[in-house]
Motif scaffolding. Structure first.
Motif, PDB file in Angstrom:
ATOM      1  N   SER A 112      36.145 -22.510  41.297  1.00  0.00           N
ATOM      2  CA  SER A 112      35.781 -21.951  40.008  1.00  0.00           C
ATOM      3  C   SER A 112      34.636 -22.761  39.418  1.00  0.00           C
ATOM      4  N   ARG A 113      33.639 -22.054  38.915  1.00  0.00           N
ATOM      5  CA  ARG A 113      32.549 -22.707  38.209  1.00  0.00           C
ATOM      6  C   ARG A 113      33.110 -23.259  36.901  1.00  0.00           C
ATOM      7  N   ARG A 114      32.646 -24.435  36.475  1.00  0.00           N
ATOM      8  CA  ARG A 114      33.142 -25.063  35.242  1.00  0.00           C
ATOM      9  C   ARG A 114      32.045 -25.046  34.194  1.00  0.00           C
ATOM     10  N   ASP A 115      32.307 -24.342  33.135  1.00  0.00           N
ATOM     11  CA  ASP A 115      31.360 -24.178  32.039  1.00  0.00           C
ATOM     12  C   ASP A 115      31.475 -25.362  31.076  1.00  0.00           C
ATOM     13  N   PRO A 116      30.354 -25.872  30.547  1.00  0.00           N
ATOM     14  CA  PRO A 116      30.440 -26.974  29.580  1.00  0.00           C
ATOM     15  C   PRO A 116      31.291 -26.628  28.350  1.00  0.00           C
ATOM     16  N   LEU A 117      31.240 -25.387  27.891  1.00  0.00           N
ATOM     17  CA  LEU A 117      32.044 -24.986  26.736  1.00  0.00           C
ATOM     18  C   LEU A 117      33.535 -25.168  27.019  1.00  0.00           C
ATOM     19  N   PHE A 118      33.984 -24.716  28.183  1.00  0.00           N
ATOM     20  CA  PHE A 118      35.388 -24.874  28.542  1.00  0.00           C
ATOM     21  C   PHE A 118      35.731 -26.353  28.724  1.00  0.00           C
ATOM     22  N   GLY A 119      34.798 -27.121  29.266  1.00  0.00           N
ATOM     23  CA  GLY A 119      35.017 -28.552  29.431  1.00  0.00           C
ATOM     24  C   GLY A 119      35.218 -29.251  28.100  1.00  0.00           C
ATOM     25  N   VAL A 120      34.393 -28.901  27.111  1.00  0.00           N
ATOM     26  CA  VAL A 120      34.519 -29.500  25.778  1.00  0.00           C
ATOM     27  C   VAL A 120      35.853 -29.105  25.150  1.00  0.00           C
ATOM     28  N   VAL A 121      36.233 -27.834  25.279  1.00  0.00           N
ATOM     29  CA  VAL A 121      37.503 -27.371  24.698  1.00  0.00           C
ATOM     30  C   VAL A 121      38.690 -28.088  25.347  1.00  0.00           C
ATOM     31  N   LEU A 166      54.293 -32.830  24.493  1.00  0.00           N
ATOM     32  CA  LEU A 166      52.896 -33.253  24.431  1.00  0.00           C
ATOM     33  C   LEU A 166      52.393 -33.683  25.812  1.00  0.00           C
ATOM     34  N   GLY A 167      53.195 -34.460  26.512  1.00  0.00           N
ATOM     35  CA  GLY A 167      52.828 -34.883  27.865  1.00  0.00           C
ATOM     36  C   GLY A 167      52.720 -33.719  28.829  1.00  0.00           C
ATOM     37  N   LEU A 168      53.622 -32.735  28.704  1.00  0.00           N
ATOM     38  CA  LEU A 168      53.570 -31.566  29.581  1.00  0.00           C
ATOM     39  C   LEU A 168      52.326 -30.717  29.323  1.00  0.00           C
ATOM     40  N   VAL A 169      51.945 -30.575  28.067  1.00  0.00           N
ATOM     41  CA  VAL A 169      50.740 -29.799  27.744  1.00  0.00           C
ATOM     42  C   VAL A 169      49.491 -30.500  28.274  1.00  0.00           C
ATOM     43  N   ILE A 170      49.433 -31.812  28.159  1.00  0.00           N
ATOM     44  CA  ILE A 170      48.306 -32.567  28.716  1.00  0.00           C
ATOM     45  C   ILE A 170      48.242 -32.369  30.230  1.00  0.00           C
ATOM     46  N   GLY A 171      49.383 -32.452  30.881  1.00  0.00           N
ATOM     47  CA  GLY A 171      49.435 -32.219  32.328  1.00  0.00           C
ATOM     48  C   GLY A 171      48.996 -30.810  32.700  1.00  0.00           C
ATOM     49  N   LEU A 172      49.397 -29.818  31.916  1.00  0.00           N
ATOM     50  CA  LEU A 172      49.001 -28.430  32.169  1.00  0.00           C
ATOM     51  C   LEU A 172      47.487 -28.266  32.058  1.00  0.00           C
ATOM     52  N   MET A 173      46.886 -28.887  31.055  1.00  0.00           N
ATOM     53  CA  MET A 173      45.429 -28.784  30.885  1.00  0.00           C
ATOM     54  C   MET A 173      44.688 -29.377  32.092  1.00  0.00           C
ATOM     55  N   PHE A 174      45.142 -30.540  32.559  1.00  0.00           N
ATOM     56  CA  PHE A 174      44.522 -31.133  33.751  1.00  0.00           C
ATOM     57  C   PHE A 174      44.755 -30.264  34.986  1.00  0.00           C
ATOM     58  N   TRP A 175      45.939 -29.672  35.114  1.00  0.00           N
ATOM     59  CA  TRP A 175      46.273 -28.806  36.244  1.00  0.00           C
ATOM     60  C   TRP A 175      45.336 -27.594  36.266  1.00  0.00           C
ATOM     61  N   LEU A 176      45.110 -26.991  35.106  1.00  0.00           N
ATOM     62  CA  LEU A 176      44.196 -25.848  35.028  1.00  0.00           C
ATOM     63  C   LEU A 176      42.775 -26.265  35.411  1.00  0.00           C
ATOM     64  N   TRP A 177      42.318 -27.420  34.925  1.00  0.00           N
ATOM     65  CA  TRP A 177      40.953 -27.868  35.168  1.00  0.00           C
ATOM     66  C   TRP A 177      40.699 -28.182  36.643  1.00  0.00           C
ATOM     67  N   PHE A 178      41.667 -28.821  37.297  1.00  0.00           N
ATOM     68  CA  PHE A 178      41.448 -29.275  38.670  1.00  0.00           C
ATOM     69  C   PHE A 178      41.980 -28.325  39.741  1.00  0.00           C
ATOM     70  N   ASP A 179      42.707 -27.276  39.374  1.00  0.00           N
ATOM     71  CA  ASP A 179      43.302 -26.400  40.396  1.00  0.00           C
ATOM     72  C   ASP A 179      43.035 -24.920  40.080  1.00  0.00           C
ATOM     73  N   THR A 180      41.778 -24.570  39.852  1.00  0.00           N
ATOM     74  CA  THR A 180      41.405 -23.174  39.679  1.00  0.00           C
ATOM     75  C   THR A 180      40.470 -22.809  40.814  1.00  0.00           C
ATOM     76  N   ARG A 181      40.916 -21.852  41.641  1.00  0.00           N
ATOM     77  CA  ARG A 181      40.117 -21.443  42.804  1.00  0.00           C
ATOM     78  C   ARG A 181      40.520 -20.055  43.261  1.00  0.00           C
ATOM     79  N   TYR A 182      39.700 -19.505  44.153  1.00  0.00           N
ATOM     80  CA  TYR A 182      39.905 -18.154  44.658  1.00  0.00           C
ATOM     81  C   TYR A 182      39.636 -18.147  46.155  1.00  0.00           C
ATOM     82  N   SER A 183      40.195 -17.151  46.845  1.00  0.00           N
ATOM     83  CA  SER A 183      39.867 -16.948  48.258  1.00  0.00           C
ATOM     84  C   SER A 183      40.002 -15.475  48.599  1.00  0.00           C
TER      85      SER A 183
END
Length: 154
Positions: free
Chosen positions: A8-17, A51-68
């Motif tokens: 997945s391409r990572r947009d700066p706007l999504f990165g800032v959010v 709070l810890g689970l939400v932080i983990g979810l955000m990192f999971w979304l950022w590092f594990d978004t892909r397609y095939s």
């Protein structure tokens, strides 16, 4: 046909959010952990766990978004969101569009909207919109490719 993978391409706007949300939550988490060490303060353990689970979810979304794409399906995953769509069910791919509501396992704007079945659509942001659309069309030549940008190679 072998399975073709797309990050997945990572947009700066999504990165800032995402980064802003994670930093805010980390600040609150550290402040609460500091407060716990002081005598006489009650601990809100459930809040800290959430709070810890939400932080983990955000990192999971950022590092594990892909397609095939393979000879039968388009597979997508974005953190806990996973699925597949039969390529023969895809009727149209819109390149360069941003979908603001609905299912969006994506991290950038100006991706592709995949329209399938009769009324279903999903938004992806592969690293190359044109290569993704070409991979789909290799499997199903009946897919209509439209776009806001000039499409030369398709």
């Amino acid at each position: 046909m072998a399975r073709i993978h797309f990050k997945s391409r990572r947009d700066p706007l999504f990165g800032v959010v995402i980064l802003g949300t994670v930093l805010t939550m980390l600040f609150v988490l550290v402040a609460e952990l500091n407060r716990i060490t002081q005598p006489g303060n009650e601990v809100e353990v459930l809040g800290l766990i959430i709070l810890g689970l939400v932080i983990g979810l955000m990192f999971w979304l950022w590092f594990d978004t892909r397609y095939s794409v393979d000879e039968a399906f388009v597979y997508f995953r974005s953190g806990p969101i996973r699925g597949k769509i039969r390529v023969t069910a895809i009727r149209e791919v819109v390149i360069g569009e941003t979908m603001w509501s609905g299912l969006k396992p994506a991290l950038a704007r100006r991706g592709v909207v995949v329209k399938y079945n009769r009324y279903d659509e999903i938004y992806f942001s592969p690293d190359s919109n044109e290569a993704f659309a070409a991979a789909l069309r290799d499997v199903n030549p009946d897919i209509q490719i439209v776009g806001k940008e000039k499409i030369k190679s398709l």
